[in-house]
Design an enzyme around this catalytic site. Structure first.
Site, short mmCIF file in Angstrom:
data_model
loop_
_atom_site.label_atom_id
_atom_site.label_comp_id
_atom_site.label_asym_id
_atom_site.label_seq_id
_atom_site.Cartn_x
_atom_site.Cartn_y
_atom_site.Cartn_z
N ILE A 41 0.83 -1.22 0.00
CA ILE A 41 0.00 0.00 0.00
C ILE A 41 0.86 1.26 0.00
O ILE A 41 0.37 2.36 -0.25
CB ILE A 41 -0.95 0.03 1.22
CG1 ILE A 41 -0.13 -0.08 2.52
CG2 ILE A 41 -1.98 -1.07 1.14
CD1 ILE A 41 -0.91 0.28 3.75
N LYS A 99 5.42 -3.61 7.84
CA LYS A 99 6.48 -2.85 7.16
C LYS A 99 7.70 -3.75 7.04
O LYS A 99 8.14 -4.35 8.03
CB LYS A 99 6.82 -1.61 7.99
CG LYS A 99 7.84 -0.67 7.35
CD LYS A 99 7.98 0.59 8.21
CE LYS A 99 8.92 1.61 7.60
NZ LYS A 99 9.00 2.84 8.43
N VAL A 156 5.14 -1.21 2.75
CA VAL A 156 4.14 -1.60 3.74
C VAL A 156 3.04 -2.43 3.08
O VAL A 156 2.54 -2.08 2.00
CB VAL A 156 3.51 -0.35 4.41
CG1 VAL A 156 2.46 -0.76 5.44
CG2 VAL A 156 4.59 0.51 5.06
N SER A 163 5.31 2.55 -0.59
CA SER A 163 6.68 2.13 -0.89
C SER A 163 7.61 3.33 -0.82
O SER A 163 7.28 4.41 -1.31
CB SER A 163 6.73 1.51 -2.28
OG SER A 163 8.05 1.20 -2.65
N ALA A 164 8.78 3.13 -0.20
CA ALA A 164 9.81 4.18 -0.13
C ALA A 164 11.17 3.53 -0.32
O ALA A 164 11.27 2.33 -0.58
CB ALA A 164 9.73 4.91 1.20
N SER A 165 12.22 4.33 -0.19
CA SER A 165 13.57 3.82 -0.50
C SER A 165 14.05 2.79 0.51
O SER A 165 14.85 1.92 0.18
CB SER A 165 14.56 4.99 -0.55
OG SER A 165 14.55 5.69 0.68
N ILE A 166 13.57 2.88 1.75
CA ILE A 166 14.05 1.98 2.81
C ILE A 166 13.15 0.75 2.96
O ILE A 166 13.64 -0.35 3.20
CB ILE A 166 14.11 2.73 4.16
CG1 ILE A 166 15.12 3.88 4.09
CG2 ILE A 166 14.47 1.79 5.30
CD1 ILE A 166 16.55 3.45 3.95
N ALA A 167 11.84 0.92 2.84
CA ALA A 167 10.91 -0.17 3.14
C ALA A 167 9.61 0.01 2.37
O ALA A 167 9.38 1.04 1.73
CB ALA A 167 10.64 -0.20 4.64
N ASP A 180 8.95 13.39 12.61
CA ASP A 180 8.65 13.29 11.17
C ASP A 180 7.17 13.53 10.94
O ASP A 180 6.50 12.76 10.24
CB ASP A 180 9.07 11.90 10.66
CG ASP A 180 9.29 11.87 9.16
OD1 ASP A 180 9.42 12.96 8.55
OD2 ASP A 180 9.31 10.77 8.57
#
Length: 503
Positions: A126, A148, A134, A128-132, A283
């Site tokens: 659902i 995650k 979900v 997505s980013a550079s590290i992980a 954050d």
């Protein structure tokens, strides 16, 4: 030789985005800067401002450099304001990785098959980013959860880029006259810690647990429950939360959410974290905040948090109260007392600089004054006076800007000072007077009970150590004197020998 290939890509990007002249202008003067300005440069993007070219270059170098730019954007004490604003636009969005790899990573980390772990597991992520990324899932006990999972084989890529960054930072400090002021090695070290913190999802789970305890039964903030049995350093399983994205103002209005109350809640939550708990979610951008149907915030993504000591809180309270009373002399003396300012700094000069940047801000109605902007202006002055700004305060400033922007988006008439002042005054009052003295004595009593019996022995040991150090220093001095005497005797002997030979 992968690092050499990567270095070639970085140097090529340096040329393509015309960054040689930019580096020279940021680093001051000297023959290296003159040489950089003479280097041939690509004709591409020559009409774009330098800050835009830097942002585009970092985007082209991939997720790790994008994150580095985001961290750099929070350091207005180190880089000019226009660069900080431009780098804040960097977006950490990348395509999701293969669902098969995601399943393998979860099964390897938790030691069981997906089917045994979860009653339902949605293969399509659902987010997505550079590290992980979900995934949505459901436990066998019935609870809906968000899972995650870290990208596989990420650490070697990160270490490679970090090594090259450290290499570049070390040379910047050596070669450029202004290199030390920009503290490149310190910035890279801070980024290294930031990245490795994000790579440890068990740390994120602990952060969520701490924030959840701090706001247990709160009428303002919901923190998702952590399922620790389904967490490792590579996998985080946390309660699924339904809510409206805080940036969707139209939907919030349609749902009957009280936007004025919501804006006040945001400010109150922030100052509660800072002055009551000394532990804050760092954050808090709109992508990490939902709103529940009962008018409460829902916090998401706990990878970055900040912690504050009583000394940090005192610094903030004194400065904010002094700012809003326009007592710039107190701001200057607070910085000098902190020990973060070079010893030769004159309070009068610092006071004048603070007044020059802050007076225009305070000329507005108090409801329109930005706390985050005040801190940013203060950090800009700090850059000129070589003030050592603490990383946790930089994180706080970024968070405060996010909270303010969000609050004024919900309620344009939000008066931050009205909400914040009681927190500041209450905290300052709690630090002085008989009650505060008694509380501090009670807190310190166990330590003193342990220290006092051993104090004579420790004092004696300290005296002996000082004597031994004095003897060592005297011996070293004697050796140096003897070495100098031997050198002069040798010189005299050579001179006499030459005189005899010349005769």
């Amino acid at each position: 030789m992968k690092w050499l290939k990567r270095l070639t890509v970085i140097v090529g990007t340096f040329y393509r985005y015309r960054l040689a002249g930019l580096c020279a202008s940021l680093m001051g003067s000297g023959w290296i800067c003159a040489l950089l300005k003479m280097m041939p440069q690509s004709s591409k993007l020559k009409n774009e401002p330098p800050a835009v070219r830097l942002r585009l270059a970092l985007e082209s170098l991939g997720p790790i450099f994008i994150k580095f730019g985001q961290v750099l954007s929070t350091r207005p004490d180190l880089i000019p304001h226009d660069y900080a604003v431009e780098l804040a636009k960097l977006q950490d969005k990348v395509p999701p990785f293969d669902a098969r790899l995601s399943r393998e990573q979860i099964e390897k980390s938790l030691g069981q098959s997906i089917e045994k772990l979860y009653a339902e597991f949605e293969t399509e992520p659902i987010a997505s980013a550079s590290i992980a990324q979900v995934h949505k899932a459901r436990l066998h006990s019935g609870e809906r959860v968000a899972v995650k999972v870290l990208r596989p084989n990420l650490l070697p890529l990160i270490e490679q880029d970090l090594s090259l960054m450290r290499f570049g930072a070390a040379w910047v400090e050596r070669l450029f006259s202004d290199g030390r002021r920009l503290k490149p090695l310190e910035v890279v070290a801070e980024f290294d810690k930031y990245l490795h913190d994000e790579l440890d999802l068990m740390r994120e789970a602990a952060n969520a647990g701490q924030l959840g305890r701090n706001f247990h039964n709160s009428n303002m903030l919901i923190v998702p429950k952590v399922f620790y049995d389904y967490c490792t350093s590579d996998v985080l399983t946390i309660e699924w939360m339904d809510g409206t994205p805080v940036a969707d103002i139209a939907k919030l209005k349609a749902d009957g959410i009280d936007l004025h109350k919501l804006a006040d809640y945001g400010v109150e939550i922030f100052f509660t974290q800072v002055f009551r708990d000394g532990f804050f979610h760092a954050d808090m951008h709109p992508g990490n905040i939902l709103v529940a149907a009962d008018n409460r915030y829902i916090a998401l993504d706990f990878g970055i948090v900040g912690t504050l000591t009583d000394y940090d809180k005192r610094y903030l309270a004194i400065n904010f109260l002094a700012f809003f009373n326009r007592d710039y002399r107190r701001v200057a003396t607070a910085h000098i007392e902190s020990g973060w300012v070079p010893a030769d700094t004159r309070a009068e000069e610092l006071e004048a600089a603070v007044r020059a940047v802050c007076e225009p801000v305070f000329n507005k109605p108090i409801s329109q004054i930005s706390f985050g902007l005040v801190l940013m202006r203060l950090f800009e002055v700090s850059r000129r006076f070589n003030v050592e700004i603490q990383p946790q305060l930089v994180l706080l400033q970024k968070t405060l800007l996010n909270i303010e922007g969000l609050g004024r988006q919900l309620d344009p008439d939000l008066d931050l000072w009205k909400t914040a002042k009681p927190f500041l005054v209450k905290w300052m009052n709690g630090q002085v007077g008989p009650k505060a003295l008694w509380r501090n004595l009670k807190n310190e009593a166990p330590d003193w009970a342990q220290i006092i019996p051993s104090l004579p022995r420790k004092i004696s040991a300290l005296i002996d150590e000082n004597r031994q150090q004095e003897m060592r220093d005297a011996y070293i001095h004697l050796v140096k004197v003897q070495q100098r005497q031997s050198l002069w005797l040798a010189v005299i002997a050579v001179v006499l020998l030459l005189i005899l030979l010349l005769k």
